[in-house]
Design a protein around this motif. Structure first.
Motif, PDB file in Angstrom:
ATOM      1  N   ASN A  94       0.793  -1.227  -0.044  1.00  0.00           N
ATOM      2  CA  ASN A  94       0.085  -0.081   0.087  1.00  0.00           C
ATOM      3  C   ASN A  94       0.814   1.238   0.085  1.00  0.00           C
ATOM      4  O   ASN A  94       0.160   2.465   0.459  1.00  0.00           O
ATOM      5  CB  ASN A  94      -0.891  -0.133   1.023  1.00  0.00           C
ATOM      6  CG  ASN A  94      -2.107  -1.053   1.099  1.00  0.00           C
ATOM      7  OD1 ASN A  94      -2.677  -0.984  -0.001  1.00  0.00           O
ATOM      8  ND2 ASN A  94      -2.445  -1.576   2.062  1.00  0.00           N
ATOM      9  N   LEU A  95       1.884   1.267  -0.581  1.00  0.00           N
ATOM     10  CA  LEU A  95       3.004   2.228  -0.523  1.00  0.00           C
ATOM     11  C   LEU A  95       2.939   2.898  -2.105  1.00  0.00           C
ATOM     12  O   LEU A  95       3.056   4.135  -2.276  1.00  0.00           O
ATOM     13  CB  LEU A  95       4.334   2.095  -0.068  1.00  0.00           C
ATOM     14  CG  LEU A  95       4.593   1.601   1.293  1.00  0.00           C
ATOM     15  CD1 LEU A  95       5.866   1.178   1.602  1.00  0.00           C
ATOM     16  CD2 LEU A  95       4.173   3.050   2.019  1.00  0.00           C
ATOM     17  N   PHE A  96       3.220   1.943  -2.917  1.00  0.00           N
ATOM     18  CA  PHE A  96       3.008   2.349  -4.369  1.00  0.00           C
ATOM     19  C   PHE A  96       2.784   0.935  -5.042  1.00  0.00           C
ATOM     20  O   PHE A  96       2.457   0.093  -4.591  1.00  0.00           O
ATOM     21  CB  PHE A  96       4.546   2.777  -4.677  1.00  0.00           C
ATOM     22  CG  PHE A  96       5.640   1.975  -4.713  1.00  0.00           C
ATOM     23  CD1 PHE A  96       5.812   0.970  -6.027  1.00  0.00           C
ATOM     24  CD2 PHE A  96       6.328   1.366  -3.564  1.00  0.00           C
ATOM     25  CE1 PHE A  96       6.846  -0.039  -6.010  1.00  0.00           C
ATOM     26  CE2 PHE A  96       7.322   0.375  -3.754  1.00  0.00           C
ATOM     27  CZ  PHE A  96       7.579  -0.028  -5.149  1.00  0.00           C
ATOM     28  N   TYR A  97       2.481   1.126  -6.557  1.00  0.00           N
ATOM     29  CA  TYR A  97       2.228   0.353  -7.356  1.00  0.00           C
ATOM     30  C   TYR A  97       3.415   0.011  -8.332  1.00  0.00           C
ATOM     31  O   TYR A  97       3.968   1.056  -8.844  1.00  0.00           O
ATOM     32  CB  TYR A  97       1.192   0.470  -8.389  1.00  0.00           C
ATOM     33  CG  TYR A  97      -0.489   0.409  -7.612  1.00  0.00           C
ATOM     34  CD1 TYR A  97      -0.791  -0.929  -7.531  1.00  0.00           C
ATOM     35  CD2 TYR A  97      -0.806   1.522  -7.044  1.00  0.00           C
ATOM     36  CE1 TYR A  97      -2.030  -1.263  -6.823  1.00  0.00           C
ATOM     37  CE2 TYR A  97      -2.138   1.258  -6.486  1.00  0.00           C
ATOM     38  CZ  TYR A  97      -2.652   0.125  -6.191  1.00  0.00           C
ATOM     39  OH  TYR A  97      -3.795  -0.053  -5.587  1.00  0.00           O
ATOM     40  N   PHE A  98       3.855  -1.200  -8.774  1.00  0.00           N
ATOM     41  CA  PHE A  98       4.692  -1.169  -9.754  1.00  0.00           C
ATOM     42  C   PHE A  98       3.595  -1.825 -10.893  1.00  0.00           C
ATOM     43  O   PHE A  98       2.622  -2.549 -10.762  1.00  0.00           O
ATOM     44  CB  PHE A  98       5.532  -2.890  -9.798  1.00  0.00           C
ATOM     45  CG  PHE A  98       6.648  -2.487  -9.082  1.00  0.00           C
ATOM     46  CD1 PHE A  98       7.622  -1.492  -9.784  1.00  0.00           C
ATOM     47  CD2 PHE A  98       7.301  -3.591  -8.020  1.00  0.00           C
ATOM     48  CE1 PHE A  98       8.883  -1.234  -9.072  1.00  0.00           C
ATOM     49  CE2 PHE A  98       8.366  -3.054  -7.519  1.00  0.00           C
ATOM     50  CZ  PHE A  98       9.459  -2.197  -8.144  1.00  0.00           C
ATOM     51  N   VAL A  99       3.661  -1.150 -12.174  1.00  0.00           N
ATOM     52  CA  VAL A  99       2.818  -1.082 -13.197  1.00  0.00           C
ATOM     53  C   VAL A  99       3.458  -1.970 -14.411  1.00  0.00           C
ATOM     54  O   VAL A  99       4.460  -1.114 -14.767  1.00  0.00           O
ATOM     55  CB  VAL A  99       2.474   0.040 -13.772  1.00  0.00           C
ATOM     56  CG1 VAL A  99       1.157   0.045 -14.771  1.00  0.00           C
ATOM     57  CG2 VAL A  99       1.606   0.788 -12.406  1.00  0.00           C
ATOM     58  N   ASP A 100       3.043  -3.092 -14.759  1.00  0.00           N
ATOM     59  CA  ASP A 100       3.753  -3.964 -15.830  1.00  0.00           C
ATOM     60  C   ASP A 100       3.142  -3.708 -17.228  1.00  0.00           C
ATOM     61  O   ASP A 100       1.813  -4.169 -17.312  1.00  0.00           O
ATOM     62  CB  ASP A 100       3.721  -5.311 -15.641  1.00  0.00           C
ATOM     63  CG  ASP A 100       4.558  -6.113 -16.177  1.00  0.00           C
ATOM     64  OD1 ASP A 100       5.459  -5.561 -17.090  1.00  0.00           O
ATOM     65  OD2 ASP A 100       4.599  -7.297 -16.050  1.00  0.00           O
ATOM     66  N   LEU A 101       3.610  -2.464 -17.945  1.00  0.00           N
ATOM     67  CA  LEU A 101       2.763  -2.271 -19.308  1.00  0.00           C
ATOM     68  C   LEU A 101       3.016  -3.389 -20.229  1.00  0.00           C
ATOM     69  O   LEU A 101       4.045  -4.221 -20.284  1.00  0.00           O
ATOM     70  CB  LEU A 101       3.249  -1.016 -19.868  1.00  0.00           C
ATOM     71  CG  LEU A 101       2.945   0.416 -19.245  1.00  0.00           C
ATOM     72  CD1 LEU A 101       3.459   1.509 -20.110  1.00  0.00           C
ATOM     73  CD2 LEU A 101       1.649   0.273 -18.781  1.00  0.00           C
ATOM     74  N   PRO A 102       2.112  -3.531 -21.240  1.00  0.00           N
ATOM     75  CA  PRO A 102       2.246  -4.607 -22.414  1.00  0.00           C
ATOM     76  C   PRO A 102       3.658  -4.291 -23.131  1.00  0.00           C
ATOM     77  O   PRO A 102       4.123  -3.221 -23.258  1.00  0.00           O
ATOM     78  CB  PRO A 102       1.242  -4.098 -23.302  1.00  0.00           C
ATOM     79  CG  PRO A 102       0.067  -3.441 -22.819  1.00  0.00           C
ATOM     80  CD  PRO A 102       0.952  -2.582 -21.561  1.00  0.00           C
ATOM     81  N   GLY A 103       4.014  -5.490 -23.426  1.00  0.00           N
ATOM     82  CA  GLY A 103       5.672  -5.068 -24.271  1.00  0.00           C
ATOM     83  C   GLY A 103       5.373  -5.004 -25.537  1.00  0.00           C
ATOM     84  O   GLY A 103       4.036  -4.876 -26.255  1.00  0.00           O
ATOM     85  N   TYR A 104       6.261  -4.073 -26.160  1.00  0.00           N
ATOM     86  CA  TYR A 104       6.141  -3.596 -27.526  1.00  0.00           C
ATOM     87  C   TYR A 104       7.207  -4.522 -28.278  1.00  0.00           C
ATOM     88  O   TYR A 104       8.031  -4.971 -28.038  1.00  0.00           O
ATOM     89  CB  TYR A 104       6.136  -2.146 -27.712  1.00  0.00           C
ATOM     90  CG  TYR A 104       7.717  -1.497 -27.195  1.00  0.00           C
ATOM     91  CD1 TYR A 104       7.489  -1.022 -26.075  1.00  0.00           C
ATOM     92  CD2 TYR A 104       8.557  -1.727 -28.044  1.00  0.00           C
ATOM     93  CE1 TYR A 104       8.491  -0.243 -25.573  1.00  0.00           C
ATOM     94  CE2 TYR A 104       9.976  -1.254 -27.387  1.00  0.00           C
ATOM     95  CZ  TYR A 104       9.955  -0.341 -26.252  1.00  0.00           C
ATOM     96  OH  TYR A 104      11.077  -0.183 -25.770  1.00  0.00           O
ATOM     97  N   GLY A 105       6.819  -4.487 -29.738  1.00  0.00           N
ATOM     98  CA  GLY A 105       7.901  -4.818 -30.674  1.00  0.00           C
ATOM     99  C   GLY A 105       8.322  -6.389 -30.726  1.00  0.00           C
ATOM    100  O   GLY A 105       9.364  -6.589 -30.983  1.00  0.00           O
ATOM    101  N   TYR A 106       7.169  -7.037 -30.181  1.00  0.00           N
ATOM    102  CA  TYR A 106       7.702  -8.659 -30.553  1.00  0.00           C
ATOM    103  C   TYR A 106       7.660  -9.092 -32.046  1.00  0.00           C
ATOM    104  O   TYR A 106       6.610  -8.744 -32.684  1.00  0.00           O
ATOM    105  CB  TYR A 106       6.647  -9.537 -29.655  1.00  0.00           C
ATOM    106  CG  TYR A 106       6.963 -10.826 -29.330  1.00  0.00           C
ATOM    107  CD1 TYR A 106       7.934 -10.979 -28.216  1.00  0.00           C
ATOM    108  CD2 TYR A 106       6.580 -11.854 -30.187  1.00  0.00           C
ATOM    109  CE1 TYR A 106       8.503 -12.586 -28.163  1.00  0.00           C
ATOM    110  CE2 TYR A 106       7.024 -13.138 -29.895  1.00  0.00           C
ATOM    111  CZ  TYR A 106       7.963 -13.518 -29.102  1.00  0.00           C
ATOM    112  OH  TYR A 106       8.601 -14.671 -28.942  1.00  0.00           O
TER     113      TYR A 106
END
Ligand code: GDP
Ligand code: MG
Length: 193
Positions: free
Chosen positions: A69-81
């Motif tokens: 509850n301190l912060f989020y890691f946000v994992d965005l979609p990868g590009y360029g596969y």
């Protein structure tokens, strides 16, 4: 930082599903397979909290991990596969831009590159896009375990040269060997505190 209870919160497929509230978000950006999900697992010392794979990532999902509850890691979609269809590439690009444009609580973008290769055309496009957002960012050159430890500094400098920058923080990383974590934690803590 001592993380106690990191939790996967949601795979958002539309902005309506982004978490409510305004906790700081630390965002992972990079091409598919560069190690974004592995980065999250390694930083949190968890094996499989973020799903990693050798196959193309989900192009429509943004994964949010709530860190104590301190912060989020946000994992965005990868590009360029390379095996993504043209349509999939457009879709993942749209999801990335939608998030980066609309989200107000982005405290740091972490652009993940591969230390062994010069940045791809997609990497450079992404890099320019990030510069235009004016959001704080650092660059990680991941998979440092794949080269001799004595060559890491030079490899980082090489990537830096391709990006044409002197002021940006660019750091080596190895999600595999779990090294160089301290510097990255320092950057994150400086931002969220
Ligand atoms: N050797 C090495 N392999 C890594 C490293 N980070 C990730 N990988 C591997 O690269 C592949 C893709 O990783 P993943 O985290 O799923 O990439 P993502 O698509 O960016 O989320 C997996 O097979 C990982 O085990 C690293 O630092 N070193
Ligand atoms: Mg991933």
């Amino acid at each position: 930082m001592q993380v106690k209870n990191p939790k996967f919160e949601i795979s958002a497929v539309s902005p309506k599903q982004y978490p409510a509230g305004d906790l700081p978000e630390i965002v992972l950006v990079g091409k598919s397979n560069v190690g974004k999900s592995s980065f999250i697992n390694t930083m949190l010392n968890r094996k499989n909290l973020a799903r990693t794979s050798n196959t193309p990532g989900k192009t429509r999902q943004i994964n949010f991990y709530n860190i104590d509850n301190l912060f989020y890691f946000v994992d965005l979609p990868g590009y360029g596969y390379s095996k993504m269809s043209k349509e999939e590439k457009v879709i993942s690009g749209k999801f990335i831009e939608e998030y980066l444009e609309k989200r107000k609580n982005i405290y740091l973008i972490i652009l993940v590159l591969d230390i062994r290769h010069k940045p791809t055309a997609d990497d450079l496009l992404m890099y320019d896009y990030i510069l235009k957002t004016n959001l704080p960012f650092i660059v990680l050159t991941n998979k440092a375990d794949k080269i001799a430890i004595t060559k890491v500094d030079a490899a980082v400098e090489e990537v830096k040269k391709y990006l044409g920058i002197s002021y940006t923080k660019i750091l080596p990383f190895s999600a595999e060997r779990k090294i160089y974590l301290d510097e990255v934690w320092k950057e994150i803590e400086n931002r969220i505190n």
